[in-house]
Structure formats: C-alpha cells, structure tokens
Design a protein around this motif. Structure first.
Motif, PDB file in Angstrom:
ATOM      1  N   THR A 124       0.642  -1.219  -0.138  1.00 61.73           N
ATOM      2  CA  THR A 124       0.136   0.557   0.125  1.00 61.73           C
ATOM      3  C   THR A 124       0.748   1.370  -0.049  1.00 61.73           C
ATOM      4  OG1 THR A 124      -1.330  -1.654   0.895  1.00 61.73           O
ATOM      5  CG2 THR A 124      -1.937   0.982   1.201  1.00 61.73           C
ATOM      6  N   HIS A 125       0.333   2.568  -0.327  1.00 61.76           N
ATOM      7  CA  HIS A 125       0.849   3.671  -1.127  1.00 61.76           C
ATOM      8  C   HIS A 125       0.100   4.615  -0.373  1.00 61.76           C
ATOM      9  CE1 HIS A 125       5.066   1.854  -3.357  1.00 61.76           C
ATOM     10  NE2 HIS A 125       5.380   1.489  -1.979  1.00 61.76           N
ATOM     11  N   CYS A 126       0.618   5.854  -0.209  1.00 60.30           N
ATOM     12  CA  CYS A 126      -0.448   6.843   0.200  1.00 60.30           C
ATOM     13  C   CYS A 126       0.725   8.230  -0.527  1.00 60.30           C
ATOM     14  CB  CYS A 126      -0.708   7.180   1.553  1.00 60.30           C
ATOM     15  SG  CYS A 126       0.009   7.233   2.282  1.00 60.30           S
ATOM     16  N   PHE A 127      -0.743   9.353  -1.162  1.00 62.67           N
ATOM     17  CA  PHE A 127      -0.026  10.509  -1.071  1.00 62.67           C
ATOM     18  C   PHE A 127      -1.555  11.245  -0.572  1.00 62.67           C
ATOM     19  CE2 PHE A 127      -3.259   9.202  -4.398  1.00 62.67           C
ATOM     20  CZ  PHE A 127      -4.216  11.038  -5.007  1.00 62.67           C
ATOM     21  N   SER A 128      -1.044  13.161  -0.642  1.00 58.01           N
ATOM     22  CA  SER A 128      -1.717  13.761  -0.320  1.00 58.01           C
ATOM     23  C   SER A 128      -1.493  14.800  -1.037  1.00 58.01           C
ATOM     24  CB  SER A 128      -1.658  13.765   1.227  1.00 58.01           C
ATOM     25  OG  SER A 128      -0.272  14.630   1.230  1.00 58.01           O
ATOM     26  N   HIS A 129      -2.589  15.798  -0.800  1.00 56.98           N
ATOM     27  CA  HIS A 129      -2.461  17.277  -1.575  1.00 56.98           C
ATOM     28  C   HIS A 129      -2.006  18.094  -1.091  1.00 56.98           C
ATOM     29  CE1 HIS A 129      -4.695  14.951  -5.215  1.00 56.98           C
ATOM     30  NE2 HIS A 129      -6.094  15.046  -3.888  1.00 56.98           N
ATOM     31  N   HIS A 130      -1.327  18.133   0.470  1.00 51.09           N
ATOM     32  CA  HIS A 130      -0.444  18.957   1.328  1.00 51.09           C
ATOM     33  C   HIS A 130       1.164  18.213   1.527  1.00 51.09           C
ATOM     34  CE1 HIS A 130      -2.489  15.290   3.987  1.00 51.09           C
ATOM     35  NE2 HIS A 130      -0.785  15.814   4.671  1.00 51.09           N
ATOM     36  N   GLY A 131       1.975  17.472   0.350  1.00 53.41           N
ATOM     37  CA  GLY A 131       3.591  17.176   0.950  1.00 53.41           C
ATOM     38  C   GLY A 131       3.864  16.130   0.739  1.00 53.41           C
ATOM     39  N   GLU A 132       2.749  15.429   1.436  1.00 50.92           N
ATOM     40  CA  GLU A 132       3.168  14.033   2.421  1.00 50.92           C
ATOM     41  C   GLU A 132       2.529  12.852   1.262  1.00 50.92           C
ATOM     42  OE1 GLU A 132       3.356  15.288   6.697  1.00 50.92           O
ATOM     43  OE2 GLU A 132       1.704  15.078   6.277  1.00 50.92           O
ATOM     44  N   GLY A 133       3.541  11.453   1.491  1.00 53.23           N
ATOM     45  CA  GLY A 133       2.950  10.399   1.033  1.00 53.23           C
ATOM     46  C   GLY A 133       4.101   9.122   1.229  1.00 53.23           C
ATOM     47  N   GLY A 134       3.342   8.256   1.198  1.00 52.48           N
ATOM     48  CA  GLY A 134       4.843   7.440   1.255  1.00 52.48           C
ATOM     49  C   GLY A 134       4.478   5.631   0.954  1.00 52.48           C
ATOM     50  N   HIS A 135       5.353   5.008   1.444  1.00 50.93           N
ATOM     51  CA  HIS A 135       4.883   3.374   1.418  1.00 50.93           C
ATOM     52  C   HIS A 135       3.949   3.113   3.377  1.00 50.93           C
ATOM     53  CE1 HIS A 135       5.391  -1.109   1.695  1.00 50.93           C
ATOM     54  NE2 HIS A 135       5.309  -0.683   3.225  1.00 50.93           N
TER      55      HIS A 135
END
Length: 316
Positions: free
Chosen positions: A268-279
């Motif tokens: 599972t990976h994730c992103f955001s609209h505030h500049g954070e994300g990762g595994h």
C-alpha cells in the motif's frame, strides 16, 4: 516480453465479502460499516484519478519483486506500465497500486504511487502518478506529481498493481474508525479473507482514504544501498520513516494467500494534497484513525518477471 504467469482467483460475491469483512474488521476497529455501493466518481476530490471507477475486468499484477531491490539492486529492471497493461490482457487499463519509482528517469530511488490510464488504440496514456522521495534540502518528504516533470509511464524493480477498465459500477465500501487491534487496516482485511477462504486465494485491490489521524510511512533513500541488505533489520535501518497526517489517499493490493507465485501479499502506498506520502505501514493514532475505502475482488492474477532467486526479506 517478460515471463508472465496467470492464475484465476476465487471470486466471492460482493454480498458475501461484505459479511466476511464486516465480521473480521469488527475485531480490529471500534466502528465498522461494510456495504455494496456504487463506486463514487474517482475523478473528483480527494482522489482526482484519470478514471471514474475501479470496475470492469478487475485483475492484479505482481511485477518484478523485492529480490530485484535487495540485498543489492538490479539496475536492469525497468518496466513500462503500458506494456504491463497488455501483459495483463487489458490494453488501456486503469491501474492503481504501489511500486518503486523509475530511478533511471528520476536519477534517484523513490516510492511510486502509480495512477495510470494506460494507452490504447484510441487514446494516449494519462499518468496521474505521484512520487515520494527524500527532499535533498532538508531530509523530509518530497511528494511530486510525476507527469508534471516526465512523459513516460515507467517504473522500476517491483510493483503490485490493481487494474480494471476504470468504469463505474458496484464496489465494496468499507468504513472503519477507532483501531482497537494490532493490525493495520489492510492487514486486517487480508487476514480476514485468509481465515475465511483458507486455501482458496482471494485477491483484492482499490483505494482508501485515511480521513483522520496520522500514519507511519517509509520512503526509500535516494541512493541504493552499496552494501548488501540481508535482514529486515538491515532494511529498516536503510529506510527513512515519517509520521504523516490525514487526509491521505491510499492505493492497495492484497492477496489472502500466495498460491505459489512468490507474491508480496500486501502493498500500500499513499499520497496527499498537502505534500506528504510514501509506503503505508499503519496509523499512529488508533483512537482517532478513520478510514473510507472502495475495493473489488480480482478475477485474475498476473505474475510478471518473477525473480528466479528469492527471499522473504523486506516484504513488510
């Protein structure tokens, strides 16, 4: 053409899966609601995907693998998502998942959040993917939209992908909040399926939003390790871990059990609209954690370019 192995999953009805997941998640979350709903329009916030839904010929691919990354990297392993769509017998597929970024294009190693409408005879590919890398300026998380800088649909080393025709349709909606158990949201669903279906493998994929709380993620360093990573401890010492805040848009692939293809059973990976994300690993605020997800069972598994030499290190 890479070596492609194909397997037909056990595909329960959506109504049956609702009951199974409801019971399993109740053991891990204070409040759970699982139902069959119409897939929301995923082109809208917070998803902003290039396709409206995750329905139509759902399938999963496990491409490459962790043995191409560790103990030492194999720099030859670069893949094209358009080719993978054809290898999955679904040209023009809408693809979500988790993988390693195309390090040749970027010049560094990074996490990859593939969100791609693959090319077809009628249209060019639409790449809505994100990359999360270590910010060279401050060592923090640097999240960028891939297509704002690059034209290709490549990735490197490994990926776990959910593909469909990207259509609207019926999906399983999962709402869960207040984590009371030790498992993360995805592991709980995967182990629930494993306990219920036993030796009949069920594969699922889709997207979910961590609506409230914070989560632990990792991002691989920009440089591949020059000394062999031979244990999970070595890998964890090499990775960079962060606590990131909601809302986080996640994309996941999970399989109840490996039917003998050396699969990564969840990713599972994730992103955001505030500049954070990762595994994604797990939420760090169990009391306030709140999840909303949309999933479908896959009909088929495609194991593409399976490593000949393998190990179980770094599969977390």
């Amino acid at each position: 053409m890479a070596n492609v192995e194909r397997f037909a999953f056990h595909v329960p009805s959506l109504e049956e899966l609702v009951g199974v997941l409801q019971n399993g998640l109740k053991a891990n979350f204070a409040d759970v609601q699982v139902s069959v709903v119409d897939c929301p329009d995923l082109t809208k916030d917070p998803f902003t995907f290039p396709a409206k839904g995750i329905c139509g010929k759902p399938r999963i691919a496990d491409v490459g693998g962790v043995p191409y990354l560790i103990p030492l990297v194999n720099r030859e392993k670069i893949y094209d998502m358009n080719v993978v769509a054809r290898e999955m017998e679904l040209p023009g597929a809408f693809i979500l998942g988790a993988g390693a970024a195309p390090f040749r294009t970027l010049g560094v190693n990074a996490e990859f959040m593939p969100i791609i409408q693959a090319e077809s005879e009628e249209r060019r590919a639409v790449n809505g993917s994100y990359i999360a890398q270590i910010n060279p300026a401050d060592g923090g998380c640097l999240l960028e939209k891939y297509s704002e800088k690059y034209e290709d649909c490549d990735f490197g080393l490994l990926a776990n992908l959910y593909a469909s025709q990207g259509q609207p349709g019926k999906v399983i909606e999962v709402k869960a909040r207040g984590r009371t158990g030790k498992h993360n949201f995805v592991t709980c669903m995967r182990e629930t399926l494993g306990k219920h279906y036993g030796d009949k493998p069920v594969g699922m994929g889709g997207t979910f939003v961590i609506q409230k709380g914070k989560a632990k993620v990792h991002i691989m360093p920009p440089e591949f390790s020059s000394c062999p990573l031979n244990s999970d401890e070595d890998v964890n010492n090499w990775l960079k871990f962060f606590e990131v805040k909601a809302p986080l848009i996640c994309q996941t692939v999970f399989v109840s059990r490996d039917p003998g293809f050396d699969l990564r059973v969840e990713h599972t990976h994730c992103f955001s609209h505030h500049g954070e994300g990762g595994h994604y690993h797990y939420d760090t605020t169990p009391d306030t954690a709140q999840y909303l997800g949309y999933f479908l069972p896959a009909e088929l598994l495609y194991r593409i370019d399976r490593p000949k030499e393998t190990h179980l290190v770094g599969r977390d």
